[in-house]
Design a protein around this motif. Structure first.
Motif, PDB file in Angstrom:
ATOM      1  N   LYS A 117       1.125  -1.378  -2.447  1.00  0.00           N
ATOM      2  CA  LYS A 117       2.533  -1.013  -2.631  1.00  0.00           C
ATOM      3  C   LYS A 117       3.068  -1.549  -3.947  1.00  0.00           C
ATOM      4  N   GLU A 118       2.696  -2.782  -4.272  1.00  0.00           N
ATOM      5  CA  GLU A 118       3.144  -3.376  -5.540  1.00  0.00           C
ATOM      6  C   GLU A 118       2.634  -2.566  -6.724  1.00  0.00           C
ATOM      7  N   LEU A 119       1.361  -2.164  -6.679  1.00  0.00           N
ATOM      8  CA  LEU A 119       0.790  -1.386  -7.773  1.00  0.00           C
ATOM      9  C   LEU A 119       1.416   0.002  -7.858  1.00  0.00           C
ATOM     10  N   LEU A 120       1.591   0.633  -6.726  1.00  0.00           N
ATOM     11  CA  LEU A 120       2.173   1.967  -6.711  1.00  0.00           C
ATOM     12  C   LEU A 120       3.607   1.969  -7.226  1.00  0.00           C
ATOM     13  N   GLY A 121       4.299   0.879  -7.060  1.00  0.00           N
ATOM     14  CA  GLY A 121       5.684   0.799  -7.508  1.00  0.00           C
ATOM     15  C   GLY A 121       5.861   0.311  -8.932  1.00  0.00           C
ATOM     16  N   THR A 122       4.771  -0.186  -9.548  1.00  0.00           N
ATOM     17  CA  THR A 122       4.922  -0.769 -10.885  1.00  0.00           C
ATOM     18  C   THR A 122       4.039  -0.135 -11.953  1.00  0.00           C
TER      19      THR A 122
ATOM     20  N   PRO B  32      -4.006   6.134 -11.614  1.00  0.00           N
ATOM     21  CA  PRO B  32      -4.430   7.067 -10.560  1.00  0.00           C
ATOM     22  C   PRO B  32      -4.596   6.360  -9.205  1.00  0.00           C
ATOM     23  N   ILE B  33      -4.444   7.104  -8.139  1.00  0.00           N
ATOM     24  CA  ILE B  33      -4.581   6.559  -6.788  1.00  0.00           C
ATOM     25  C   ILE B  33      -5.969   5.949  -6.596  1.00  0.00           C
ATOM     26  N   LYS B  34      -6.993   6.587  -7.167  1.00  0.00           N
ATOM     27  CA  LYS B  34      -8.350   6.072  -7.057  1.00  0.00           C
ATOM     28  C   LYS B  34      -8.436   4.666  -7.640  1.00  0.00           C
ATOM     29  N   GLN B  35      -7.766   4.451  -8.759  1.00  0.00           N
ATOM     30  CA  GLN B  35      -7.794   3.133  -9.393  1.00  0.00           C
ATOM     31  C   GLN B  35      -7.029   2.104  -8.544  1.00  0.00           C
ATOM     32  N   VAL B  36      -5.919   2.534  -7.947  1.00  0.00           N
ATOM     33  CA  VAL B  36      -5.165   1.644  -7.062  1.00  0.00           C
ATOM     34  C   VAL B  36      -6.054   1.214  -5.899  1.00  0.00           C
TER      35      VAL B  36
ATOM     36  N   ASP C 205     -13.642   3.914  -1.573  1.00  0.00           N
ATOM     37  CA  ASP C 205     -13.403   5.299  -1.163  1.00  0.00           C
ATOM     38  C   ASP C 205     -11.895   5.552  -1.183  1.00  0.00           C
ATOM     39  N   SER C 206     -11.423   6.317  -2.163  1.00  0.00           N
ATOM     40  CA  SER C 206      -9.985   6.543  -2.314  1.00  0.00           C
ATOM     41  C   SER C 206      -9.418   7.367  -1.153  1.00  0.00           C
ATOM     42  N   LEU C 207     -10.229   8.269  -0.579  1.00  0.00           N
ATOM     43  CA  LEU C 207      -9.762   9.066   0.553  1.00  0.00           C
ATOM     44  C   LEU C 207      -9.531   8.163   1.777  1.00  0.00           C
ATOM     45  N   TYR C 208     -10.457   7.254   2.000  1.00  0.00           N
ATOM     46  CA  TYR C 208     -10.314   6.316   3.112  1.00  0.00           C
ATOM     47  C   TYR C 208      -9.084   5.439   2.901  1.00  0.00           C
ATOM     48  N   PHE C 209      -8.889   5.012   1.649  1.00  0.00           N
ATOM     49  CA  PHE C 209      -7.712   4.201   1.318  1.00  0.00           C
ATOM     50  C   PHE C 209      -6.426   4.966   1.622  1.00  0.00           C
ATOM     51  N   SER C 210      -6.377   6.235   1.220  1.00  0.00           N
ATOM     52  CA  SER C 210      -5.165   7.043   1.422  1.00  0.00           C
ATOM     53  C   SER C 210      -4.852   7.207   2.908  1.00  0.00           C
ATOM     54  N   ARG C 211      -5.893   7.407   3.696  1.00  0.00           N
ATOM     55  CA  ARG C 211      -5.690   7.544   5.138  1.00  0.00           C
ATOM     56  C   ARG C 211      -5.170   6.231   5.739  1.00  0.00           C
ATOM     57  N   ALA C 212      -5.788   5.110   5.321  1.00  0.00           N
ATOM     58  CA  ALA C 212      -5.359   3.801   5.829  1.00  0.00           C
ATOM     59  C   ALA C 212      -3.932   3.499   5.400  1.00  0.00           C
ATOM     60  N   PHE C 213      -3.584   3.862   4.175  1.00  0.00           N
ATOM     61  CA  PHE C 213      -2.236   3.601   3.660  1.00  0.00           C
ATOM     62  C   PHE C 213      -1.202   4.408   4.453  1.00  0.00           C
ATOM     63  N   LYS C 214      -1.499   5.683   4.697  1.00  0.00           N
ATOM     64  CA  LYS C 214      -0.549   6.531   5.423  1.00  0.00           C
ATOM     65  C   LYS C 214      -0.406   6.077   6.872  1.00  0.00           C
TER      66      LYS C 214
ATOM     67  N   ARG D 283      -0.415   3.143   7.975  1.00  0.00           N
ATOM     68  CA  ARG D 283       0.387   1.925   8.088  1.00  0.00           C
ATOM     69  C   ARG D 283       1.776   2.032   7.471  1.00  0.00           C
ATOM     70  N   THR D 284       1.995   3.034   6.617  1.00  0.00           N
ATOM     71  CA  THR D 284       3.306   3.175   5.985  1.00  0.00           C
ATOM     72  C   THR D 284       4.017   4.467   6.378  1.00  0.00           C
ATOM     73  N   GLY D 285       3.253   5.418   6.913  1.00  0.00           N
ATOM     74  CA  GLY D 285       3.842   6.711   7.261  1.00  0.00           C
ATOM     75  C   GLY D 285       3.901   7.664   6.097  1.00  0.00           C
ATOM     76  N   MET D 286       3.448   7.209   4.923  1.00  0.00           N
ATOM     77  CA  MET D 286       3.460   8.051   3.718  1.00  0.00           C
ATOM     78  C   MET D 286       2.127   7.945   3.001  1.00  0.00           C
ATOM     79  N   ALA D 287       1.741   9.032   2.344  1.00  0.00           N
ATOM     80  CA  ALA D 287       0.566   8.989   1.488  1.00  0.00           C
ATOM     81  C   ALA D 287       0.902   8.145   0.260  1.00  0.00           C
ATOM     82  N   PRO D 288      -0.102   7.594  -0.436  1.00  0.00           N
ATOM     83  CA  PRO D 288       0.178   6.773  -1.624  1.00  0.00           C
ATOM     84  C   PRO D 288       1.040   7.489  -2.666  1.00  0.00           C
ATOM     85  N   SER D 289       0.763   8.766  -2.887  1.00  0.00           N
ATOM     86  CA  SER D 289       1.552   9.519  -3.879  1.00  0.00           C
ATOM     87  C   SER D 289       3.000   9.681  -3.412  1.00  0.00           C
ATOM     88  N   GLU D 290       3.191   9.907  -2.113  1.00  0.00           N
ATOM     89  CA  GLU D 290       4.537  10.026  -1.563  1.00  0.00           C
ATOM     90  C   GLU D 290       5.285   8.704  -1.670  1.00  0.00           C
ATOM     91  N   PHE D 291       4.591   7.626  -1.423  1.00  0.00           N
ATOM     92  CA  PHE D 291       5.220   6.300  -1.517  1.00  0.00           C
ATOM     93  C   PHE D 291       5.641   6.021  -2.957  1.00  0.00           C
TER      94      PHE D 291
END
Length: 275
Positions: A227-232, A236-240, A248-257, A259-267
């Motif tokens: 969240k800190e990286l996405l906000g600052t 790319p999401i892969k790098q985050v 695995d960026s896809l696995y990360f995106s699923r785990a992020f959504k 727990r937050t209810g939003m995809a990384p790009s949406e957040f």
């Protein structure tokens, strides 16, 4: 401690234990005794009062000092050696159980250490027990039995507190390890090995003291950093994902959504629109 404290408490609770006596000893510095034998007809609790000594029971050495209690079984080989320039003072409590119960309670014939930490109540109870056992009469005899039981209870409570305190320190160290290495591909199994701990034990301590599993703690911390990286930054999401320990960026995106209810790009978009 090889023996589980709950097993030891269970033994003393269920065995028909009889207090025999309490003796105190003072040994001058640098003195040693080789080839001794513990009392052949009783078990014993050795309680250090001051100084330090090495007691070797059946070939296993114990460096004894205040803050610990050693249990010794009957008729054990014993070597003693005072360590340092201070006299070694200690107390020995002898007790026994019926012969018919010895096979049922093997701890009676075992030696093990109980780490109590510094506890003034134990010293006070020793003094009271010493006075009570030397006083004649039925009332004093009853009080002696009660004091012996109270002393055992205080010893066990102290051991459990020491274990709890030690476990707290270990869990704090594990959490610090996670916070420092969250960006690496660490696993809970690896962490348990790093801390010389069984994986199931690590899970138990985390849930008991923190309220969540170690896996969830690591995930929550990684999501916090994501969240800190996405906000600052606009990386790319892969790098985050890689920066917070996910290859695995896809696995990360699923785990992020999840727990937050939003995809990384949406957040990221939500944070930008909120500024």
């Amino acid at each position: 401690m090889k023996e589980n404290i709950n097993e030891i408490i269970n033994y003393f609770a269920k065995a028909n234990i009889s207090f025999l006596d309490l003796l105190k000893f003072t040994v001058l510095p640098h003195r040693s005794c080789k080839g001794a034998i513990t009392d052949p007809s009783s078990g014993g609790l050795i309680i250090p009062i001051s100084g330090s000594a090495c007691f070797t029971l059946e070939g296993e050495p114990y460096i004894m000092k205040p803050g610990m209690v050693i249990h010794a079984g009957p008729d054990m080989c014993l070597d003693k050696e005072v360590i340092g320039d201070e006299s070694w003072k200690y107390a020995v409590i002898h007790y026994k159980i019926p012969k018919s119960e010895i096979k049922k309670f093997p701890l009676y014939q075992s030696h093990f250490a109980l780490l109590t930490g510094q506890n003034g109540k134990i010293s006070d109870l020793l003094q009271q027990l010493m006075l009570s056992q030397s006083t004649p009469g039925a009332s004093a005899l009853f009080r002696t039995k009660l004091l012996f039981t109270t002393l055992l209870s205080e010893i066990f409570d102290s051991v459990k507190k020491q274990l709890a305190d030690n476990d707290t320190v270990v869990i704090e160290q594990v959490m610090e390890h996670m916070r420092k290495n969250y960006a690496e591909s660490i696993t809970i199994a690896q962490i348990a090995m790093d801390f010389n701990m069984d994986r199931r034990r690590l899970f138990y301590l985390f849930e008991h003291q923190i309220g969540i599993t170690p896996s969830n703690y690591l995930i929550q911390y990684r999501m916090l950093k994501a969240k800190e990286l996405l906000g600052t930054c606009d990386c790319p999401i892969k790098q985050v994902a890689e920066c917070v320990g996910y290859t695995d960026s896809l696995y990360f995106s699923r785990a992020f959504k999840k727990r937050t209810g939003m995809a990384p790009s949406e957040f990221r978009m939500f944070i930008k629109n909120s500024v």
